[in-house]
Design an enzyme around this catalytic site. Structure first.
Site, PDB file in Angstrom:
ATOM      1  N   PHE A 125      23.191  42.125 -29.003  1.00 19.65           N
ATOM      2  CA  PHE A 125      23.321  40.854 -29.698  1.00 19.65           C
ATOM      3  C   PHE A 125      21.936  40.257 -29.911  1.00 19.65           C
ATOM      4  CE2 PHE A 125      27.147  40.694 -26.654  1.00 19.65           C
ATOM      5  CZ  PHE A 125      27.907  41.518 -27.471  1.00 19.65           C
ATOM      6  N   CYS A 141      17.390  41.198 -31.540  1.00 15.00           N
ATOM      7  CA  CYS A 141      17.603  42.132 -30.431  1.00 15.00           C
ATOM      8  C   CYS A 141      18.757  43.098 -30.651  1.00 15.00           C
ATOM      9  CB  CYS A 141      17.791  41.356 -29.136  1.00 15.00           C
ATOM     10  SG  CYS A 141      16.362  40.326 -28.733  1.00 15.00           S
ATOM     11  N   HIS A 171      24.924  44.058 -23.224  1.00 17.14           N
ATOM     12  CA  HIS A 171      23.673  43.492 -23.740  1.00 17.14           C
ATOM     13  C   HIS A 171      22.978  42.669 -22.669  1.00 17.14           C
ATOM     14  CE1 HIS A 171      20.769  41.725 -26.465  1.00 17.14           C
ATOM     15  NE2 HIS A 171      21.161  40.513 -26.098  1.00 17.14           N
ATOM     16  N   LYS A 221      19.137  46.585 -18.501  1.00 19.14           N
ATOM     17  CA  LYS A 221      18.012  45.648 -18.509  1.00 19.14           C
ATOM     18  C   LYS A 221      17.641  45.189 -17.103  1.00 19.14           C
ATOM     19  CE  LYS A 221      18.966  43.897 -23.188  1.00 19.14           C
ATOM     20  NZ  LYS A 221      20.233  44.599 -23.478  1.00 19.14           N
ATOM     21  N   PHE A 256      19.277  36.848 -31.758  1.00 19.50           N
ATOM     22  CA  PHE A 256      19.110  35.516 -32.330  1.00 19.50           C
ATOM     23  C   PHE A 256      19.696  35.465 -33.742  1.00 19.50           C
ATOM     24  CE2 PHE A 256      15.138  34.048 -29.746  1.00 19.50           C
ATOM     25  CZ  PHE A 256      15.949  33.739 -28.686  1.00 19.50           C
ATOM     26  N   HIS A 298      14.145  43.214 -20.951  1.00 20.85           N
ATOM     27  CA  HIS A 298      14.732  43.183 -22.289  1.00 20.85           C
ATOM     28  C   HIS A 298      13.771  43.820 -23.289  1.00 20.85           C
ATOM     29  CE1 HIS A 298      17.005  42.335 -25.695  1.00 20.85           C
ATOM     30  NE2 HIS A 298      16.963  41.009 -25.737  1.00 20.85           N
TER      31      HIS A 298
END
Length: 406
Positions: free
Chosen positions: A392, A163, A300, A330, A394, A335
């Site tokens: 940010f 992301c 984020h 968001k 995974f 997202h």
């Protein structure tokens, strides 16, 4: 070399609108792009919430041979890039005679893979898969298609960084320009919106289940958030060497001042505080600014319990008693994943250019971390000339960009 990097073009295809003007209006009005997709319920989804976006019909502008290689997300990227080139006053003649680079974020192409496997299983004949399947199913599908459609001759790389992909694409493109390796780079991020792309997320209970009120489901920083809402589309940003922009005599939108990055070196899906904080500090140091020059932070914050809390703590640790407005767009879009780092730069620039900060929708009750931030639940009419944007992902990948108005 340390050349200045400026933004001369932008294009967007989003659940908030199919062009810059419509998206600007949606941000200003606090319009949510989140809808309920009943098809997902028939597929066994816990949550049928998603960003609502229409796949463009490109029959009128591209040949069949060109369209056959385009998966869903590449179609969005094509539309966003057409608008960005027009915005930057770059035509095909220019592209044919200059080396223009390409860094675009994309980290999946699930629908094309699923369709190919379905044909293999049903027909037991790989020749029926079709010639376009391989190009649609590769992670690099967006850059390979954009590069060929626009006949780009410079750097051509897909950024797969979860992301943070779209943000890293802009940051890495800016490094090329600063070091004199390219004069112009097309940057961005794209995300497919079909159910196959996010089924595994639903399977680990990552999504909000507030299906009775879709527009209230995405609740970044709110105490009662219960998960993110998947979304997508594409966003394209044209970045350019300042001297190149002056030579071309084109309007300059903004300047990319700083790029920060880090890895958490920790859990694959649970973010910490240290990694994001280091990314923020690096971007601020690279920008050579005082933090009080930053008038807005686009967070984020995806509306997940741990992620929002740790980002709030990271921001507080870096900014201390200085409290510029912090919001997560968001809350309106859901997202947008691989696209988000690029689209949120565009959303923030649209706000900066029009003297407002869009509301952090559905922010009703702060938690123990977000109570230390200045999070407006209503639109703020305010002039600001610099913002910071976090992305940010995974694996603990972090990207931070600082943009200045010009």
């Amino acid at each position: 070399m340390n050349k200045r990097v400026v933004i001369t073009g932008m294009g967007i295809y989003s659940c908030l609108g199919k062009n810059l003007n419509d998206v600007r209006d949606s941000l200003y009005e606090g319009k949510s792009g989140i809808v309920l997709d009943p098809v997902r319920k028939t597929m066994g989804f816990r949550s049928a919430l998603t960003g609502g976006i229409e796949t463009p019909d490109l029959k009128a502008v591209l040949t069949r041979n060109q369209r056959i290689f385009l998966p869903e997300q590449a179609k969005y990227a094509y539309m966003a890039t057409v608008e960005a080139f027009a915005n930057a006053r770059i035509d095909q003649d220019f592209l044919d005679t200059h080396e223009v680079g390409l860094f675009y974020g994309n980290d999946s192409s699930a629908d094309a893979v699923v369709r190919s496997i379905d044909i293999m299983r049903e027909k037991n004949d790989t020749t029926l898969i079709g010639s376009g399947a391989i190009f649609q199913s590769m992670n690099s599908t967006v850059t390979m298609n954009l590069s060929c459609l626009f006949r780009l001759k410079g750097m051509n790389i897909t950024v797969s960084a979860a992301c943070a992909s779209g943000s890293h694409a802009i940051g890495l493109g800016s490094l090329l320009i600063r070091n004199g390796l390219q004069d112009i780079v097309v940057c961005g991020g794209a995300q497919e919106v079909n159910p196959y792309s996010v089924g595994s997320f639903d399977g680990i209970s990552a999504f909000s289940t507030r299906e009775d009120e879709p527009t209230k489901a995405s609740r970044p920083f709110d105490r009662d958030r219960d998960g993110l809402v998947p979304s997508g589309g594409a966003a394209t940003v044209i970045i350019e060497d300042y001297e190149s922009a002056i030579k071309r005599n084109v309007p300059i939108i903004a300047e990319v001042l700083g790029y920060g990055f880090s890895s958490n070196g920790d859990h694959i899906s649970v973010p910490n505080v240290d990694g994001p904080a280091r990314s923020l500090k690096m971007a601020i140091k690279a920008s050579n600014i005082d933090i009080r020059q930053i008038g807005y932070i686009n967070a984020h914050a995806t509306s997940t319990p741990v992620g929002d809390r740790n980002e709030a703590r990271a921001i507080t640790s870096v900014f201390g008693d200085y409290k510029p407005e912090v919001t997560s767009t968001k809350s309106q879009t859901g997202h947008e994943m691989w696209m988000a780092g690029a689209s949120e730069i565009i959303y923030s620039i649209l706000m900066m250019k029009n003297d407002f900060i869009a509301a952090n929708l559905n922010f009703e009750h702060p938690d123990e971390a977000s109570e230390h931030l200045n999070i407006p639940a209503e639109r703020v009419n305010k002039h600001f000339d610099m913002f910071l944007s976090n992305s940010f992902g995974f694996g603990g990948t972090n990207s931070t960009l600082i943009i200045r108005n010009l």
